[in-house]
Design an enzyme around this catalytic site. Structure first.
Site, PDB file in Angstrom:
ATOM      1  CB  ALA A   1      -0.916   0.005   1.211  1.00 28.67           C
TER       2      ALA A   1
ATOM      3  CD  GLN B   1       9.330   1.285   0.833  1.00 25.55           C
ATOM      4  OE1 GLN B   1       8.889   0.233   0.379  1.00 25.55           O
ATOM      5  NE2 GLN B   1      10.104   1.328   1.898  1.00 25.55           N
ATOM      6  N   GLY B   2       7.454   3.746   3.190  1.00 29.85           N
ATOM      7  CA  GLY B   2       7.955   4.815   4.041  1.00 29.85           C
ATOM      8  C   GLY B   2       9.458   4.700   4.169  1.00 29.85           C
ATOM      9  CB  ALA B   3      11.954   6.902   5.734  1.00 30.71           C
ATOM     10  CB  SER B   4      10.945   3.309   9.223  1.00 26.45           C
ATOM     11  OG  SER B   4       9.553   3.500   9.195  1.00 26.45           O
ATOM     12  N   GLY B   5      10.070   1.517   6.447  1.00 21.59           N
ATOM     13  CA  GLY B   5       9.596   0.203   6.042  1.00 21.59           C
ATOM     14  C   GLY B   5       8.466   0.296   5.040  1.00 21.59           C
TER      15      GLY B   5
ATOM     16  CB  VAL C   1       2.445   0.623   4.588  1.00 23.20           C
ATOM     17  CG1 VAL C   1       1.026   0.440   5.116  1.00 23.20           C
ATOM     18  CG2 VAL C   1       3.246   1.502   5.542  1.00 23.20           C
TER      19      VAL C   1
ATOM     20  CE  LYS D   1       6.385   2.642   8.978  1.00 25.38           C
ATOM     21  NZ  LYS D   1       6.177   4.055   9.231  1.00 25.38           N
TER      22      LYS D   1
ATOM     23  CG  ASP E   1       6.592  15.390  10.142  1.00 28.89           C
ATOM     24  OD1 ASP E   1       6.759  16.450   9.493  1.00 28.89           O
ATOM     25  OD2 ASP E   1       6.921  14.272   9.708  1.00 28.89           O
TER      26      ASP E   1
HETATM   27  P1  ATP Z   1       8.305   6.563   7.961  1.00 31.96           P
HETATM   28  O1  ATP Z   1       7.261   6.719   9.017  1.00 31.96           O
HETATM   29  O2  ATP Z   1       8.790   5.169   7.800  1.00 31.96           O
HETATM   30  O3  ATP Z   1       9.364   7.599   8.005  1.00 31.96           O
HETATM   31  P2  ATP Z   1       6.535   7.647   6.049  1.00 31.96           P
HETATM   32  O4  ATP Z   1       6.065   8.596   7.070  1.00 31.96           O
HETATM   33  O5  ATP Z   1       7.012   8.212   4.754  1.00 31.96           O
HETATM   34  O6  ATP Z   1       7.649   6.747   6.584  1.00 31.96           O
HETATM   35  P3  ATP Z   1       4.697   5.427   6.348  1.00 31.96           P
HETATM   36  O7  ATP Z   1       3.975   5.783   7.589  1.00 31.96           O
HETATM   37  O8  ATP Z   1       5.641   4.286   6.410  1.00 31.96           O
HETATM   38  O9  ATP Z   1       5.365   6.686   5.682  1.00 31.96           O
HETATM   39  O10 ATP Z   1       3.669   5.134   5.209  1.00 31.96           O
HETATM   40  C1  ATP Z   1       4.069   4.948   3.865  1.00 31.96           C
HETATM   41  C2  ATP Z   1       2.851   5.008   2.979  1.00 31.96           C
HETATM   42  O11 ATP Z   1       2.001   3.911   3.300  1.00 31.96           O
HETATM   43  C3  ATP Z   1       1.999   6.257   3.201  1.00 31.96           C
HETATM   44  O12 ATP Z   1       2.320   7.265   2.308  1.00 31.96           O
HETATM   45  C4  ATP Z   1       0.589   5.783   2.952  1.00 31.96           C
HETATM   46  O13 ATP Z   1       0.284   5.939   1.590  1.00 31.96           O
HETATM   47  C5  ATP Z   1       0.638   4.303   3.280  1.00 31.96           C
HETATM   48  N1  ATP Z   1       0.052   4.050   4.595  1.00 31.96           N
HETATM   49  C6  ATP Z   1       0.625   4.248   5.807  1.00 31.96           C
HETATM   50  N2  ATP Z   1      -0.206   3.903   6.806  1.00 31.96           N
HETATM   51  C7  ATP Z   1      -1.342   3.483   6.215  1.00 31.96           C
HETATM   52  C8  ATP Z   1      -2.614   3.006   6.697  1.00 31.96           C
HETATM   53  N3  ATP Z   1      -2.850   2.897   8.005  1.00 31.96           N
HETATM   54  N4  ATP Z   1      -3.545   2.687   5.794  1.00 31.96           N
HETATM   55  C9  ATP Z   1      -3.307   2.810   4.465  1.00 31.96           C
HETATM   56  N5  ATP Z   1      -2.144   3.244   3.947  1.00 31.96           N
HETATM   57  C10 ATP Z   1      -1.187   3.580   4.793  1.00 31.96           C
END
Ligand code: ATP
Length: 393
Positions: A104, A106-110, A112, A145, A244
């Site tokens: 769904a 991609q974040g910096a830490s992993g 989803v 995640k 943030d």
């Molecule tokens: P990080 O927290 O790792 O630094 P990030 O803030 O860029 O990374 P994540 O929270 O890992 O992002 O989420 C990455 C992507 O996954 C988001 O842009 C969003 O599109 C999707 N995502 C995150 N959480 C959910 C959720 N609960 N339901 C649906 N999609 C989600």
């Protein structure tokens, strides 16, 4: 044209403090929905229009932008982090409990993933079981995640995120369901699934409504900002600053519920420590007092909420075309940013933005005050958000 991010700009703490005033950017092609996305090699990039917007981790001195600085020391040891994680995560292999459906995000830490719950895990306490049955049952969709702990430069941010989420049950906060330590190194965090994606996705992928560079009308903006404001007031009542707030960290589901996510940078204010001074956040959304390394409190989130309002009106936050260091300078020196087309906007939204984007914190509204603002009288109902939620189809 879904969620195509042409480039990703990543300002890193240590780089921001490098001897060069040139920030370092990280290129990362968006390869959704492939689960094999990898982060491309780091190389300097010119700032791009749709460049988002990675948060800065704690940075003790903004003077550091021209000095060599080491990354800040982790605030918890590895042992402390594992001990904390063990109190919130189940020591179980979660694979039997979920059908993984697709990636769904991609974040910096992993990564989803969207998954379907096959059954609830054993070993939940009675309270957890009650909560879980209320929130998520067999057959429900969930977001998972997945993170490799050894690859995380700041593990304490992940612990922080889980602890805040777990303790923050509210209709406008993404619900934490459970976490698993599949192995010592493999952490899965299960949350409610927000099918609509992020507000950034909506802003970037819906057709413009004509007058502005934005797909959203003022009533839709009022609805989304009001819901975000409810979530923020809940956090602020618990003396938590999010630090943030931006469209990337606001998610929507198909019923137009609006929820705040990404709690890694949250700070808890206490009687002993009622202000913070570290530079945390994502440059373009940062309040002037954060940029100037002054003491700050929860009103920094109100500034960021105002910037998020501008994103919804104009498609992007002020100064996004500038590199992050220049943006920080402009935030510190220009004060309240100017709107591109104020003549096309209602008085209510302009007044609302002006009380969010007030440089003098004493006159900046609190979330409690904002919730009584007349701007919210024009908020539409959730059904009027449906056209915006179809961008994924
Ligand atoms: P990080 O927290 O790792 O630094 P990030 O803030 O860029 O990374 P994540 O929270 O890992 O992002 O989420 C990455 C992507 O996954 C988001 O842009 C969003 O599109 C999707 N995502 C995150 N959480 C959910 C959720 N609960 N339901 C649906 N999609 C989600």
């Amino acid at each position: 044209p879904s969620a195509v991010r042409t480039a990703q700009k990543n300002v890193q703490t240590s780089n921001l403090g490098s001897s060069s005033t040139q920030a370092h950017y990280e290129r990362s092609e968006d390869q959704r929905p492939s689960p094999t996305t990898h982060r491309a090699e780091q190389q300097p990039l010119q700032p791009l229009r749709q460049a988002p917007k990675k948060p800065l981790t704690e940075q003790k001195s903004h003077a550091g932008v021209t000095k060599q600085r080491k990354p800040t020391k982790p605030s918890m040891s590895n042992a402390e982090i594992m001990a904390k994680l063990n109190t919130v995560a189940l020591n179980l292999d979660p694979s039997p409990y979920f059908n993984m459906i697709e990636k769904a995000g991609q974040g910096a830490s992993g990564s989803v993933y969207l998954a379907q719950r096959i059954m609830l895990p054993p070993k939940l306490t009675e309270e957890e079981l009650d909560n879980n049955q209320e929130r998520s049952q067999a057959g429900d969709k969930v977001a998972i995640k997945q993170m490799i702990l050894s690859k995380q430069p700041r593990k304490e941010l992940i612990v922080n995120e889980i602890l805040v989420m777990k303790d923050s049950r509210h209709k406008n906060i993404v619900n934490f369901l459970e976490a698993y330590l599949k192995t010592e190194d493999d952490l899965w965090v299960v949350m409610e699934f927000m099918e609509g994606g992020s507000l950034t996705d909506i802003i970037e992928n819906s057709p413009s409504n004509g007058s502005m560079n934005s797909p959203l009308t003022e009533p839709q903006i009022a609805y989304i900002v009001r819901e975000t404001c409810h979530g923020l007031r809940f956090l602020h009542d618990k003396n938590i600053i999010h630090r943030d707030i931006k469209s990337d960290n606001v998610l929507l589901d198909t019923r137009a519920r609006v929820k705040i996510t990404d709690f890694g940078f949250c700070a808890k204010l206490t009687d002993k420590r009622s202000k913070r001074a570290t530079m945390v956040g994502t440059p373009y959304w940062m309040a002037p007092e954060v940029v100037k390394q002054r003491e700050y409190d929860e009103k920094v989130d109100v500034w960021s909420l105002g910037i998020m309002g501008i994103e919804m009106l104009e498609g992007e936050p002020p100064y996004l075309n500038e590199d992050p260091l220049k943006a920080l300078y402009l935030i510190a020196t220009n004060g309240t940013p100017k709107l591109k087309h104020p003549e096309t906007l209602s008085l209510e939204i302009k007044r609302f933005l002006s009380v969010c984007l007030c440089v003098d914190v004493r006159y900046r509204a609190s979330t409690e005050e904002l919730l009584h603002h007349t701007f919210f009288n024009m908020a539409c109902g959730p059904e009027d958000l449906t056209p915006l939620l179809s961008w994924k189809k």
